[in-house]
Scaffold this active site. Structure first.
Site, PDB file in Angstrom:
ATOM      1  N   GLY A 164       5.790  -0.973   1.194  1.00 37.12           N
ATOM      2  CA  GLY A 164       7.152  -1.420   0.896  1.00 37.12           C
ATOM      3  C   GLY A 164       7.684  -2.492   1.835  1.00 37.12           C
ATOM      4  O   GLY A 164       8.840  -2.896   1.723  1.00 37.12           O
ATOM      5  N   GLU A 199       8.902 -10.717  -8.933  1.00 38.47           N
ATOM      6  CA  GLU A 199       8.781  -9.879 -10.134  1.00 38.47           C
ATOM      7  C   GLU A 199      10.155  -9.542 -10.668  1.00 38.47           C
ATOM      8  O   GLU A 199      11.127  -9.522  -9.909  1.00 38.47           O
ATOM      9  CB  GLU A 199       8.109  -8.538  -9.763  1.00 38.47           C
ATOM     10  N   ARG A 290     -10.009   4.662  -5.529  1.00 30.90           N
ATOM     11  CA  ARG A 290     -10.453   5.852  -4.781  1.00 30.90           C
ATOM     12  C   ARG A 290      -9.864   7.098  -5.423  1.00 30.90           C
ATOM     13  O   ARG A 290      -9.093   6.999  -6.390  1.00 30.90           O
ATOM     14  CB  ARG A 290      -9.927   5.754  -3.344  1.00 30.90           C
TER      15      ARG A 290
END
Ligand code: ADP
Length: 447
Positions: A164, A199, A290
């Site tokens: 973040g 975005e 993963r």
């Protein structure tokens, strides 16, 4: 064939991987720092090797020591768990050069998905819906034009981002300059790279992620989704499968889009495609190459052991199931148990004086903790996971309430009381929450 797996991790995930290996008749090697000599995964492994002092970069992140441990013990494969070296392309390459199988994707795929911009471009090329935004990096001089095209509010994100940091919202044109400048300087300080991209900012999304597994030969399956909207500082706290927000058609549609993308990529291993979901639309944010912490809720509703699948595809044996054979059954919830103060979330390492894990139908506890265990202060504060399964969401929630009352961990503070609060909350009962819900709830309950 894989005959001996070295588990390059610690805590509950090391134990989790070890259990899967034992079920497959594969020998296990635990590695540990000096702080973890008495850990449960070390006790239960067939062999163990001390790889260094407590700090992670000198032990669990020390590639030389881990490769040496493989050579000493004759391990022919490494499972990286999550965190630590699990998304380190260099590690995968080094193991490859030593003839040791990395139980995970190719180094090339790890790299591709590890970079936010190439990941987003790749996702888009593979037909995965992405958040509308800039084509790659945005320079300050073009920012206004790009933002107007996307439409306000917009989110500025660091290209090298993570956790973040370097992320700023510009709600209106007037906020834009400041948001860009702050994001760039935060990114420069955190990552040594001030590149940013832009975005569309979603105001009330849910975090929904799709579990996939590919065999590396062009075949791939999806195992439905998980809703991980309940987060604190971008850390997941409570996860559910299925998402209370999706119906069967939506689930199968987004799942199929992800599985098809993985087929095209010839992806090998387990992976998670993460989306924000708002007003019926999915927006790709990232892919994790993963196993995830919250994978057991997917195992609970599908009956498929994801670590077994990882080992199978790593050894070239292919997937054990086809998409058509996968049945989704009931509902599962995972609560992450951290050694933290349940109000302030300050870590609370120390000695567990009493430990009693609940049991009964539909209950799974993944934890390396035991009575007398001393939690070292050097690592992540996750000490266990409680996973509860029921035939319906209501049954699952009722079971969770019963199980939380039984769980005893004394001597340290844990996040168990937080879950006791959540289980009695009406919004949670209704499955009605977005990614901001928990922060708002915690802020309110403090006041
Ligand atoms: P990082 O790698 O820094 O954690 P992510 O891209 O994974 O960054 O995003 C982290 C979190 O930021 C998401 O889980 C979500 O809460 C929020 N977020 C990311 N992109 C958007 C967006 N376009 N609109 C609203 N919130 C977002």
């Amino acid at each position: 064939m894989i005959s001996k797996v070295l588990i390059a991790n610690r805590g509950e995930i090391a134990l989790r991987v070890l259990r899967a290996c034992k079920e497959l008749g594969i020998a296990t090697v635990a590695v540990h720092s000096t702080a973890d000599a008495d850990a449960m995964h070390v006790r239960l492994a067939d062999e163990s090797v001390c790889i260094g002092p407590p700090p992670s970069r000198e032990s669990y992140l020390n590639i030389h020591q881990i490769v040496a441990a493989c050579e000493i013990t004759g391990a022919d494969a490494v499972h990286p768990g999550y965190g630590f070296l699990s998304e380190n392309a260099k590690f995968a390459e080094i193991l490859d050069a030593h003839g040791i199988t990395f139980i995970g994707p190719t180094a090339e795929h790890i790299r591709l998905m590890g970079d936010k911009i190439t990941a987003k471009q790749t996702a888009q090329e593979l037909g995965i819906p992405v958040v509308p935004g800039s084509d790659g990096e945005v320079k300050p001089e073009n920012a206004l034009e790009v933002a107007r095209k996307i439409g306000f509010p917009v989110l500025i994100k660091a290209t090298a981002g993570g956790g973040g940091r370097g992320m700023k919202v510009a709600r209106t044109e007037a906020d834009l300059d400041e948001a860009i400048n702050t994001a760039r300087s935060e990114a420069a300080a955190a990552f040594g790279n001030d590149a940013v991209y832009m975005e569309k900012y979603l105001g009330h999304p849910r975090h929904i992620e799709v579990q996939i597994v590919g065999d590396g030969m062009g075949n791939a399956i999806h195992l439905g989704e998980r809703d991980c909207s309940l987060q604190r500082r971008h850390q997941k706290v409570w996860e559910e499968a299925n998402s209370p927000a999706l119906n069967v058609e939506q689930r199968m549609k987004i799942g199929q889009i992800c599985a098809d993308a993985m087929k095209k990529m010839k992806y090998r291993g387990a992976g998670t495609i993460e989306f924000l979901y708002e007003d019926g639309e999915f927006y790709f944010i990232e892919m994790n190459t993963r196993l995830q912490v919250e994978h057991p809720i997917t195992e609970a509703i599908t009956g498929i052991d994801l670590v077994h699948e990882q080992i199978r595809v790593a050894s070239g044996a292919g997937l054990s199931v086809t998409q058509e054979e996968i049945e989704f059954s009931g509902h599962a919830i995972e609560c992450r148990i951290n050694a933290e103060d349940p109000r302030t979330f300050v870590p609370s390492p120390g000695t567990i004086t009493h430990f009693h894990a609940p049991g009964g139908l539909g209950v799974r506890v993944d934890s390396g903790a035991y009575q007398g265990y001393r939690i070292p202060p050097y690592y992540d504060s996750l000490i266990g996971k409680l996973i509860v399964h029921g035939r319906t969401r209501v049954e699952c929630m009722m079971r969770l309430r019963r199980v939380l009352d039984e769980f005893v961990i004394d001597g340290i503070k844990t996040t168990l009381p937080l879950f006791q609060d959540l289980i009695s909350n009406q919004d949670i009962a209704n499955g009605d929450y977005d990614i901001h819900w928990l922060e708002n709830y915690l802020a309110k309950s403090k006041g």
